[in-house]
Structure formats: C-alpha cells, structure tokens
Write a protein that holds these residues in place. Sequence first.
Motif, PDB file in Angstrom:
ATOM      1  N   LEU A   1       0.837  -1.196   0.000  1.00 48.96           N
ATOM      2  CA  LEU A   1       0.000   0.000   0.000  1.00 48.96           C
ATOM      3  C   LEU A   1       0.878   1.255   0.000  1.00 48.96           C
ATOM      4  CD1 LEU A   1      -2.802  -1.069   2.504  1.00 48.96           C
ATOM      5  CD2 LEU A   1      -2.642  -1.462   0.034  1.00 48.96           C
ATOM      6  N   PRO A   2       0.498   2.268  -0.765  1.00 49.36           N
ATOM      7  CA  PRO A   2       1.349   3.450  -0.894  1.00 49.36           C
ATOM      8  C   PRO A   2       1.321   4.321   0.356  1.00 49.36           C
ATOM      9  CG  PRO A   2      -0.690   3.757  -2.133  1.00 49.36           C
ATOM     10  CD  PRO A   2      -0.696   2.339  -1.638  1.00 49.36           C
ATOM     11  N   ILE A   3       2.505   4.683   0.847  1.00 49.99           N
ATOM     12  CA  ILE A   3       2.624   5.536   2.030  1.00 49.99           C
ATOM     13  C   ILE A   3       3.761   6.526   1.825  1.00 49.99           C
ATOM     14  CG2 ILE A   3       1.646   3.869   3.664  1.00 49.99           C
ATOM     15  CD1 ILE A   3       4.528   3.181   4.449  1.00 49.99           C
ATOM     16  N   SER A   4       3.819   7.513   2.679  1.00 49.52           N
ATOM     17  CA  SER A   4       4.806   8.585   2.555  1.00 49.52           C
ATOM     18  C   SER A   4       6.203   8.099   2.950  1.00 49.52           C
ATOM     19  CB  SER A   4       4.415   9.756   3.460  1.00 49.52           C
ATOM     20  OG  SER A   4       4.544   9.374   4.825  1.00 49.52           O
ATOM     21  N   ALA A   5       7.190   8.894   2.593  1.00 44.14           N
ATOM     22  CA  ALA A   5       8.574   8.591   2.962  1.00 44.14           C
ATOM     23  C   ALA A   5       8.742   8.592   4.478  1.00 44.14           C
ATOM     24  CB  ALA A   5       9.522   9.604   2.324  1.00 44.14           C
ATOM     25  N   GLN A   6       8.040   9.496   5.159  1.00 40.36           N
ATOM     26  CA  GLN A   6       8.142   9.554   6.618  1.00 40.36           C
ATOM     27  C   GLN A   6       7.566   8.280   7.249  1.00 40.36           C
ATOM     28  OE1 GLN A   6       5.772  12.232   9.322  1.00 40.36           O
ATOM     29  NE2 GLN A   6       7.726  13.324   9.428  1.00 40.36           N
ATOM     30  N   SER A   7       6.476   7.786   6.702  1.00 34.88           N
ATOM     31  CA  SER A   7       5.913   6.532   7.205  1.00 34.88           C
ATOM     32  C   SER A   7       6.829   5.356   6.903  1.00 34.88           C
ATOM     33  CB  SER A   7       4.528   6.292   6.587  1.00 34.88           C
ATOM     34  OG  SER A   7       3.595   7.242   7.045  1.00 34.88           O
ATOM     35  N   GLN A   8       7.445   5.368   5.747  1.00 34.82           N
ATOM     36  CA  GLN A   8       8.399   4.319   5.412  1.00 34.82           C
ATOM     37  C   GLN A   8       9.568   4.313   6.387  1.00 34.82           C
ATOM     38  OE1 GLN A   8       9.496   4.421   1.213  1.00 34.82           O
ATOM     39  NE2 GLN A   8       7.415   4.964   0.662  1.00 34.82           N
ATOM     40  N   GLN A   9       9.967   5.502   6.853  1.00 33.11           N
ATOM     41  CA  GLN A   9      11.039   5.576   7.848  1.00 33.11           C
ATOM     42  C   GLN A   9      10.616   4.900   9.145  1.00 33.11           C
ATOM     43  OE1 GLN A   9      14.384   6.887   7.765  1.00 33.11           O
ATOM     44  NE2 GLN A   9      14.297   5.624   9.612  1.00 33.11           N
ATOM     45  N   TYR A  10       9.373   5.134   9.567  1.00 35.96           N
ATOM     46  CA  TYR A  10       8.893   4.461  10.781  1.00 35.96           C
ATOM     47  C   TYR A  10       8.871   2.952  10.591  1.00 35.96           C
ATOM     48  CZ  TYR A  10       5.997   2.751  14.540  1.00 35.96           C
ATOM     49  OH  TYR A  10       5.539   2.018  15.611  1.00 35.96           O
ATOM     50  N   MET A  11       8.451   2.508   9.431  1.00 35.92           N
ATOM     51  CA  MET A  11       8.444   1.075   9.154  1.00 35.92           C
ATOM     52  C   MET A  11       9.855   0.490   9.266  1.00 35.92           C
ATOM     53  SD  MET A  11       5.646   1.024   6.045  1.00 35.92           S
ATOM     54  CE  MET A  11       5.911  -0.694   5.626  1.00 35.92           C
ATOM     55  N   GLN A  12      10.835   1.210   8.779  1.00 36.56           N
ATOM     56  CA  GLN A  12      12.216   0.738   8.892  1.00 36.56           C
ATOM     57  C   GLN A  12      12.666   0.709  10.349  1.00 36.56           C
ATOM     58  OE1 GLN A  12      13.980  -0.654   6.410  1.00 36.56           O
ATOM     59  NE2 GLN A  12      12.047  -0.348   5.294  1.00 36.56           N
ATOM     60  N   ASN A  13      12.216   1.685  11.138  1.00 37.64           N
ATOM     61  CA  ASN A  13      12.529   1.669  12.576  1.00 37.64           C
ATOM     62  C   ASN A  13      11.996   0.399  13.228  1.00 37.64           C
ATOM     63  OD1 ASN A  13      13.472   4.254  12.042  1.00 37.64           O
ATOM     64  ND2 ASN A  13      11.737   5.290  13.029  1.00 37.64           N
ATOM     65  N   ILE A  14      10.765   0.042  12.866  1.00 31.49           N
ATOM     66  CA  ILE A  14      10.147  -1.158  13.427  1.00 31.49           C
ATOM     67  C   ILE A  14      10.862  -2.413  12.955  1.00 31.49           C
ATOM     68  CG2 ILE A  14       8.066  -2.610  13.284  1.00 31.49           C
ATOM     69  CD1 ILE A  14       7.758  -0.448  15.333  1.00 31.49           C
ATOM     70  N   LEU A  15      11.148  -2.497  11.678  1.00 23.35           N
ATOM     71  CA  LEU A  15      11.776  -3.699  11.126  1.00 23.35           C
ATOM     72  C   LEU A  15      13.182  -3.912  11.661  1.00 23.35           C
ATOM     73  CD1 LEU A  15      10.554  -3.310   7.434  1.00 23.35           C
ATOM     74  CD2 LEU A  15       9.806  -5.054   9.073  1.00 23.35           C
ATOM     75  N   ALA A  16      13.834  -2.826  12.086  1.00 26.38           N
ATOM     76  CA  ALA A  16      15.181  -2.939  12.637  1.00 26.38           C
ATOM     77  C   ALA A  16      15.184  -3.420  14.085  1.00 26.38           C
ATOM     78  CB  ALA A  16      15.895  -1.586  12.543  1.00 26.38           C
ATOM     79  N   ASN A  17      14.027  -3.430  14.715  1.00 27.20           N
ATOM     80  CA  ASN A  17      13.934  -3.906  16.100  1.00 27.20           C
ATOM     81  C   ASN A  17      14.201  -5.406  16.143  1.00 27.20           C
ATOM     82  OD1 ASN A  17      11.905  -5.229  18.241  1.00 27.20           O
ATOM     83  ND2 ASN A  17      12.638  -3.269  19.028  1.00 27.20           N
ATOM     84  N   SER A  18      15.026  -5.852  17.066  1.00 24.78           N
ATOM     85  CA  SER A  18      15.449  -7.259  17.091  1.00 24.78           C
ATOM     86  C   SER A  18      14.286  -8.211  17.357  1.00 24.78           C
ATOM     87  CB  SER A  18      16.547  -7.461  18.137  1.00 24.78           C
ATOM     88  OG  SER A  18      16.088  -7.103  19.431  1.00 24.78           O
ATOM     89  N   ALA A  19      13.334  -7.814  18.193  1.00 24.85           N
ATOM     90  CA  ALA A  19      12.183  -8.679  18.468  1.00 24.85           C
ATOM     91  C   ALA A  19      11.304  -8.805  17.221  1.00 24.85           C
ATOM     92  CB  ALA A  19      11.373  -8.118  19.634  1.00 24.85           C
ATOM     93  N   VAL A  20      11.078  -7.698  16.536  1.00 27.44           N
ATOM     94  CA  VAL A  20      10.292  -7.735  15.299  1.00 27.44           C
ATOM     95  C   VAL A  20      10.991  -8.603  14.263  1.00 27.44           C
ATOM     96  CG1 VAL A  20       9.388  -6.374  13.379  1.00 27.44           C
ATOM     97  CG2 VAL A  20       9.241  -5.484  15.713  1.00 27.44           C
ATOM     98  N   ASN A  21      12.290  -8.419  14.127  1.00 25.17           N
ATOM     99  CA  ASN A  21      13.055  -9.210  13.165  1.00 25.17           C
ATOM    100  C   ASN A  21      12.945 -10.697  13.461  1.00 25.17           C
ATOM    101  OD1 ASN A  21      16.046 -10.460  12.466  1.00 25.17           O
ATOM    102  ND2 ASN A  21      15.245  -9.081  10.897  1.00 25.17           N
ATOM    103  N   ALA A  22      13.021 -11.057  14.741  1.00 26.85           N
ATOM    104  CA  ALA A  22      12.922 -12.471  15.116  1.00 26.85           C
ATOM    105  C   ALA A  22      11.557 -13.039  14.754  1.00 26.85           C
ATOM    106  CB  ALA A  22      13.184 -12.631  16.610  1.00 26.85           C
ATOM    107  N   TRP A  23      10.496 -12.280  15.019  1.00 32.52           N
ATOM    108  CA  TRP A  23       9.141 -12.740  14.674  1.00 32.52           C
ATOM    109  C   TRP A  23       9.021 -12.955  13.173  1.00 32.52           C
ATOM    110  CZ3 TRP A  23       4.598 -13.749  17.533  1.00 32.52           C
ATOM    111  CH2 TRP A  23       3.438 -13.893  16.776  1.00 32.52           C
ATOM    112  N   VAL A  24       9.499 -11.998  12.381  1.00 30.82           N
ATOM    113  CA  VAL A  24       9.389 -12.079  10.923  1.00 30.82           C
ATOM    114  C   VAL A  24      10.141 -13.292  10.387  1.00 30.82           C
ATOM    115  CG1 VAL A  24      10.021 -10.951   8.750  1.00 30.82           C
ATOM    116  CG2 VAL A  24       8.976  -9.619  10.598  1.00 30.82           C
ATOM    117  N   VAL A  25      11.352 -13.501  10.855  1.00 31.71           N
ATOM    118  CA  VAL A  25      12.145 -14.649  10.405  1.00 31.71           C
ATOM    119  C   VAL A  25      11.424 -15.954  10.711  1.00 31.71           C
ATOM    120  CG1 VAL A  25      14.271 -15.952  10.820  1.00 31.71           C
ATOM    121  CG2 VAL A  25      14.368 -13.474  10.502  1.00 31.71           C
TER     122      VAL A  25
END
Length: 230
Positions: free
Chosen positions: A181-205
């Motif tokens: 879904l299309p979102i702004s660059a600022q929202s994409q930055q927040y998404m990257q903040n979340i994806l960089a979190n180690s707990a989030v990364n572990a869940w995704v993997v």
Amino acid sequence: MELYIGNKNYSSWSMRPWLVMKHFDLPMDEHLVAFDDFAADGQFKKTMSVMSPTAKVPTLIDQEIVVWDSLAICEYLAESFAEKHLWPIDKTQRARARSISAEMHSSFTTLRQYCSMNIEADLRFIGTKLWKDLPTLRAEVARIEEIWAERPEINGFLCGEFSIADAFYAPVVMRLLSYGLPISAQSQQYMQNILANSAVNAWVVQAQAERQFVQNQEPYRQHGEQFIKG
C-alpha cells in the motif's frame, strides 16, 4: 509465564504481546497453537478452550492468573514489570501511547478485513486493487500515517522509546509491506525503525520459516501457490 500464540505468519493479535515480552526481556515460555478451521472439535479449540474462556490466542498464564486479549495482556505485563517502563515514562506520551493503542485495538476494520496479516506472502497485486476500490481503506491508512507522523523523532518510535504502542502497530507494518500500500517517505522511515527492532526481526524470520498454509487465513491465494517472500 506461559504465552499461547497462533501462527506467526498470520496472527497479528499474538504478535503484539510476544513483541513486548521479547523486547523487554520478560520471562516467557512460548506455546504456538497452530491455526486450523477453528471447529469446536478441532485441535485448536480443544487446546485453547482449556487455557482461556474465549478459546482464542493470545492468552497469558501466570501461575493461577489467566489473561486473554492482547491489550489486557500488555497492561498486565506493564503492571507486573513497572520498572521496565513498557509504557512511556513521560505522562503525556504515556497517555498518547495508551490512546493510540486502544484506537488500533478497536478501529481500522477495513484494513483488518481486507488486508489480513500474511507476512511471507507478496500480495501487492491485490493491494493495488483494494487501494483503488476501497476509500475506507485509504482513509484508515491516512489516519495511521497521521499517528505515525506525530512521533517525537523521525528516527524513533511512536512515543519516544519502543513501547506497547509500537508493538500494537507492528502488524500494520507487516500488512503495508505484504499488500504494497502506498505511504509517505516519513511513514516508510517508521516502518524501517520497526523492522530494525530485534524482536520484530525475530518474529518475521520465524513467520517466514513456518511454511504452513491455512486456507481460512488465505482469501487471495490457493494452496500450492508459491511462497514468494523469505
């Protein structure tokens, strides 16, 4: 404490308290109860009906105490581990964190209905159509972006440090990625903040590694279609 969750690929409600417990290093034994057709005589309901009066995930059991519902679980954890500051320390940010978590818990029904969490799948083809056809979806994503844009720092989390509020919006990040879904660059930055979190990364993997196709969680794919992500 015993935390009962569903499939990591699909279960957005389970993801929230799991992330909180992992990020804040809370003691936990994890029990994954695989989704099925949720029939009364099926294995999922048989297992969860013993654990919780709702027979749903997530459910937290702390000795004789049983807590169900993701927000109730997170509030219980915040109360039990006050020194960990699961909610922000600042009173204003804490009030905001609770408000936006409750909003996520009770709102965004179009996003939930049409863009169910499916971490390993590439559903951009359907996301494009949904975005075009559903003005309510566009409005809900706009509201989410408004919430994200109000975070104190662009490179930070919703209310300062990672908190329960971020755990509540992490499944939204998964949905936006899967459906493109299309979102702004600022929202994409927040998404990257979340994806960089180690707990989030572990869940995704771990979600990507499940490779368990559950038909009632798959409105847009048929069994046997390629697992594209991961």
